[in-house]
Design an enzyme around this catalytic site. Sequence first.
Site, short mmCIF file in Angstrom:
data_model
loop_
_atom_site.label_atom_id
_atom_site.label_comp_id
_atom_site.label_asym_id
_atom_site.label_seq_id
_atom_site.Cartn_x
_atom_site.Cartn_y
_atom_site.Cartn_z
N ASP A 73 -5.03 21.60 11.97
CA ASP A 73 -6.25 21.78 11.16
C ASP A 73 -7.20 22.80 11.78
O ASP A 73 -8.38 22.52 12.03
CB ASP A 73 -7.00 20.45 11.01
CG ASP A 73 -6.11 19.30 10.59
OD1 ASP A 73 -5.11 19.56 9.90
OD2 ASP A 73 -6.41 18.15 10.96
N GLU A 259 -5.72 17.44 0.19
CA GLU A 259 -6.77 17.44 1.21
C GLU A 259 -6.98 18.86 1.73
O GLU A 259 -6.52 19.83 1.13
CB GLU A 259 -6.37 16.51 2.37
CG GLU A 259 -5.09 16.92 3.08
CD GLU A 259 -4.69 15.95 4.19
OE1 GLU A 259 -5.17 14.81 4.19
OE2 GLU A 259 -3.87 16.35 5.04
#
Length: 497
Positions: A73, A259
């Site tokens: 991420d 997401e």
Amino acid sequence: MKTQINTLKKLLFVALSSAVIYSCKDENWEPVNNYDAEIGTGENTNFDAITDTYADVSGLPYINMWGYRNVHDPSVIKVGDTYYMYSTDVAFGVSVKPGIQVRKSKDLINWTFEGWVFDGLPKKGVEYITQNGGTPDNSLWAPYIMEVNGEYRLYYSLASNKGRLSVTGLATSSSPMGPWVEKDIVVTSKDDNSIGTNAIDPTVLVADGRHIMYYGSSWDGIYKLELDPATGLAKNAGDRGTRIVQRGMTGGMRNGNLEGPEIIYNAEQKKYYLFLAYDWLQTKYNVRVARSDSPDGPFLDYNGANVNNNIDSAPMIIAPYQFKGHSGWQGVSHPGVFKGENNQYYIAHQGRPGVNSFYMDLHVRELYWMQDGWPVASPERYAAVTQKEIKSADLAGTYEQIVLGYNVVPGYGNEQTSPDFQLSSETILSPNGTINNDPNNTWSFNAPYLTLSWGNGAFKDILYVKYGRDWENKVSSTILFTGLNQFGTAIWAKKIK
């Protein structure tokens, strides 16, 4: 099924708890050796030292050797001549301290590990979760970095043991290296039936003086929330915003996770681009893109459909893939999109090798905007390859080509156990302008765009051509192309002879 998502993620994001201090450097480091010297820098980079797996250096004693390793991420910002990256608290096979990992680089290839934003969990996020009956995870997820009038704002996600009981908080600093001060909570979610989404995975857009956060995950899709530009916090306390993206369903089950949004404005295209992470992060994880004329949406996919209308959007510009001679890369999503030198856009994400999906390597790829305004990603990781003029005669040869197809597997980690690797096949661009020596299939080149025409023009692929590294075959420079066919399906290839 949705209540399993955070529980499954915790198996991948294990961390150790510690007291809360606000700093970037950890003065207790005990470096084992200088791995950066092994990789080198700039033109002296030893690419063969950049390996897919790294069990021997994954633990805390080797943090000065992490570099591109243990990255999940990523969010990247360029300050002066240096790129700073902030990422989720993870490490292969070992527990790590929480706090958001920090790295920096001059060339997007060689990264040095610089420490953590926090030395522990932010106090206000912990308080919110415990006051609502939960236990916070000992790890921070999915940070987002931005700069506003000399103030660096770092948004972070803290989840818990209770479904979608989560918070997104804000820390600030006058330097990308800290020290950081925890400001406050920006948005929250509870593990109940209230309207809203999971308060994780923030990204922020500045448009016409407005600051807008986009965040969320599968529970009710991706939301947008108006922020106060002066503080970086929610404009209206307690506001959770409105939904702008939702996935489709099959047989009463969501087609997979949703997401990791990333929003940018491309001034040349005069459009807002929303990059999205689809599917299970360890296997089928892939990157989709939607765009809009307004930061408020609607965001439309390749076919002009509103991505808030329970659909699976296209184009999918990065997905699990496998070139010959390699185990493949899966889990290739949660994109961080940023701009480098000469207005070149890049996309950073994690990559998990097919040989073992628990390793997490940083991938940085160049992004290109096609003539129709859609972005596409390089089929290979960035390697600062010297560019030179490409002529039609240079394109003739044999390629490994991958069509980024997709099979819908509704569900999450329990269902999406296969990465659904998209495999390469051989394609020949003949000097006489045919493809695979078939006169019904032809190619033409108008730099930098290559057109592959199939079935006497019934189908066409428009592709961007550039030199890049062949990582799988350890070739320092070869011709790459990437683009979309007329249905919005991504096409990748690299020249092998």
